[in-house]
Design a protein around this motif. Structure first.
Motif, PDB file in Angstrom:
ATOM      1  N   ILE A 183      32.971  40.142  39.499  1.00 34.14           N
ATOM      2  CA  ILE A 183      32.208  38.934  39.815  1.00 34.14           C
ATOM      3  C   ILE A 183      33.063  38.110  40.779  1.00 34.14           C
ATOM      4  N   PRO A 184      32.509  37.662  41.932  1.00 35.26           N
ATOM      5  CA  PRO A 184      33.309  36.858  42.853  1.00 35.26           C
ATOM      6  C   PRO A 184      33.960  35.685  42.119  1.00 35.26           C
ATOM      7  N   THR A 185      35.231  35.410  42.432  1.00 33.31           N
ATOM      8  CA  THR A 185      36.015  34.406  41.694  1.00 33.31           C
ATOM      9  C   THR A 185      35.288  33.064  41.609  1.00 33.31           C
ATOM     10  N   ASP A 186      34.709  32.628  42.731  1.00 31.69           N
ATOM     11  CA  ASP A 186      34.102  31.285  42.719  1.00 31.69           C
ATOM     12  C   ASP A 186      32.797  31.239  41.932  1.00 31.69           C
ATOM     13  N   LEU A 187      32.285  32.405  41.547  1.00 34.58           N
ATOM     14  CA  LEU A 187      31.025  32.436  40.786  1.00 34.58           C
ATOM     15  C   LEU A 187      31.281  32.466  39.275  1.00 34.58           C
ATOM     16  N   ARG A 188      32.513  32.900  38.884  1.00 33.42           N
ATOM     17  CA  ARG A 188      32.770  33.148  37.454  1.00 33.42           C
ATOM     18  C   ARG A 188      32.477  31.943  36.560  1.00 33.42           C
ATOM     19  N   ASP A 189      33.118  30.810  36.833  1.00 35.53           N
ATOM     20  CA  ASP A 189      32.966  29.665  35.934  1.00 35.53           C
ATOM     21  C   ASP A 189      31.539  29.114  35.937  1.00 35.53           C
ATOM     22  N   PRO A 190      30.932  28.911  37.141  1.00 37.02           N
ATOM     23  CA  PRO A 190      29.547  28.412  37.122  1.00 37.02           C
ATOM     24  C   PRO A 190      28.588  29.367  36.409  1.00 37.02           C
ATOM     25  N   LEU A 191      28.803  30.665  36.592  1.00 39.35           N
ATOM     26  CA  LEU A 191      27.897  31.625  35.933  1.00 39.35           C
ATOM     27  C   LEU A 191      28.093  31.568  34.412  1.00 39.35           C
ATOM     28  N   GLU A 192      29.342  31.481  33.987  1.00 40.67           N
ATOM     29  CA  GLU A 192      29.619  31.386  32.548  1.00 40.67           C
ATOM     30  C   GLU A 192      28.912  30.159  31.958  1.00 40.67           C
ATOM     31  N   GLN A 193      29.033  29.030  32.675  1.00 36.77           N
ATOM     32  CA  GLN A 193      28.396  27.803  32.171  1.00 36.77           C
ATOM     33  C   GLN A 193      26.880  27.949  32.122  1.00 36.77           C
ATOM     34  N   ARG A 194      26.334  28.521  33.208  1.00 38.56           N
ATOM     35  CA  ARG A 194      24.876  28.683  33.313  1.00 38.56           C
ATOM     36  C   ARG A 194      24.359  29.554  32.160  1.00 38.56           C
ATOM     37  N   LEU A 195      25.072  30.656  31.906  1.00 39.21           N
ATOM     38  CA  LEU A 195      24.614  31.596  30.867  1.00 39.21           C
ATOM     39  C   LEU A 195      24.800  31.006  29.463  1.00 39.21           C
ATOM     40  N   SER A 196      25.882  30.244  29.263  1.00 37.04           N
ATOM     41  CA  SER A 196      26.181  29.800  27.899  1.00 37.04           C
ATOM     42  C   SER A 196      25.165  28.782  27.366  1.00 37.04           C
ATOM     43  N   ILE A 197      24.381  28.153  28.267  1.00 38.02           N
ATOM     44  CA  ILE A 197      23.397  27.180  27.752  1.00 38.02           C
ATOM     45  C   ILE A 197      21.985  27.774  27.638  1.00 38.02           C
ATOM     46  N   LEU A 198      21.863  29.071  27.939  1.00 34.12           N
ATOM     47  CA  LEU A 198      20.523  29.677  27.835  1.00 34.12           C
ATOM     48  C   LEU A 198      20.131  29.831  26.359  1.00 34.12           C
ATOM     49  N   PRO A 199      18.841  29.735  26.058  1.00 31.08           N
ATOM     50  CA  PRO A 199      18.425  29.905  24.664  1.00 31.08           C
ATOM     51  C   PRO A 199      18.750  31.310  24.149  1.00 31.08           C
ATOM     52  N   GLY A 200      19.213  31.355  22.898  1.00 34.85           N
ATOM     53  CA  GLY A 200      19.512  32.656  22.281  1.00 34.85           C
ATOM     54  C   GLY A 200      20.945  33.115  22.500  1.00 34.85           C
TER      55      GLY A 200
END
Ligand code: PEP
Ligand code: MN
Length: 343
Positions: A44-61
């Motif tokens: 995963i491109p370095t600059d995408l890692r943290d935002p993607l982690e945050q985005r995924l962690s708030i998804l339902p389920g």
């Protein structure tokens, strides 16, 4: 990165996570288990890692999102927290029952293999071993019976009712060997034969991967990663001894450190081969017990009806009687370790 879902996550929520991953140009990999986990094996491109982690962690389920720090991904426990069981037609590597693979180093004849098979099965082994393509240090040493040997292995396996394993040394032979035996063995010398690992991955056939004698554990797990990343989740790891500092008394040094360390780092089942690990028959039972005490999921043991006549690895090969005695000793250690040796 791995997304672990709540135990009661719905199919729709799982699809929602996959959609977000895909929207970022990445491919999700579904890993069902006690709970559903969704992995992203590619870099995963370095600059995408943290935002993607945050985005995924708030998804339902979603229960939690973890970034995988290891160079191997699919093989890592971070990626796949629960233990993997590799099921070979009902013989399960990674279950509480310890699986014993036994038989001669080389397939020499129908009679030899059948005698060995009957003896090891009676003593509790669940898989019959025997090489038909032998990786020998000298080109003048016995090279194996090739396809003729595989035919003998298949016939004996069917007659006796035991699963079978044999070594494959080159990518072009994967299909042939897989058509005769239940498990493809990739030998220590071939652990970094990448075309072979890729082909074994594509075959989907269970793979028994031996650690190279000078391979680090990271190199070993990256070799497993080649098989896994080519679509084959059925990988069994085997520690078989590493280059020793002293060959005066033993052939290799069985690296039992590897067992608990691998257990920590990977979810794949771990088998120990004390026969090649020590190279001396009389020391094999002690090391088999030690391997079980260290947490091995299985053992690979060389057994020949007449060890003195074995065409390869005679010095480390047990007789049927010694194998039987070894199994009794190992069973006691298995009980202490909360495992079983025989069903
Ligand atoms: C074998 O299992 O007979 C063998 C050749 O083992 P290794 O690849 O561990 O040397
Ligand atoms: Mn051998």
């Amino acid at each position: 990165m791995v997304v672990v879902m709540h135990p009661d996550a719905t199919e729709e929520q799982i699809q929602g996570v996959c959609a977000v991953i895909e929207k970022h140009g990445l491919e999700p990999l579904l890993m069902p288990g006690n709970v559903m986990a969704i992995g992203i094996p590619s870099a995963i491109p370095t600059d995408l890692r943290d935002p993607l982690e945050q985005r995924l962690s708030i998804l339902p389920g979603v229960s939690k999102v973890t970034q995988v720090s290891r160079s191997y991904k699919l093989a890592s426990r971070e990626f796949h927290p629960s233990d993997t069981v590799v099921d070979v037609g009902g013989v399960r590597f990674g279950d509480p029952e310890i699986v014993v693979i036994a038989g001669p180093c080389s397939i020499e004849s129908y009679e030899q293999l059948k005698d060995a098979a009957m003896a090891v099965k009676a003593a509790g082994a669940k898989v019959l071993r025997g090489g038909a393509f032998k990786p020998r240090t000298s080109p003048y040493a016995f090279q194996g019976l090739a396809e003729e040997g595989l035919k003998i292995m298949q016939q004996v396996g069917q007659e006796i009712g035991i699963k079978t394993i044999s070594e494959v040394m080159s990518p072009d032979m994967v299909g042939l060997v897989a058509s005769y035996v239940d498990i493809l063995q990739i030998g220590a010398r071939s652990m970094q034969n990448y075309p072979l690992l890729i082909e074994a991955g594509r075959s989907g056939h269970p793979v028994f991967l031996k650690r190279g004698p000078a391979a680090t554990l990271d190199e070993f797990l990256l070799a497993a990663e080649y098989v896994l990343s080519n679509g084959n989740p059925n990988v069994i790891l085997c520690e078989r001894g590493i280059v020793p500092i002293d060959r005066a008394y033993t052939r290799n040094t069985l690296d039992l450190n590897a067992v608990p360390v691998l257990r920590d780092q990977t979810h794949l089942p771990i088998v120990v081969d004390p026969s090649h690990g020590v190279g001396v028959a009389k020391y094999v039972p002690a090391l088999a017990c030690a391997a079980v005490a260290a947490g091995a999921d299985g053992l690979m043991i060389e057994v020949h009806p007449n060890p003195g006549d074995a065409v390869s690895d005679a010095a480390q090969t047990l007789s049927p009687d010694s194998f039987c005695q070894m199994m009794e000793r190992v069973a006691a250690f298995a009980n202490v370790a909360g495992r079983r040796l025989k069903a």
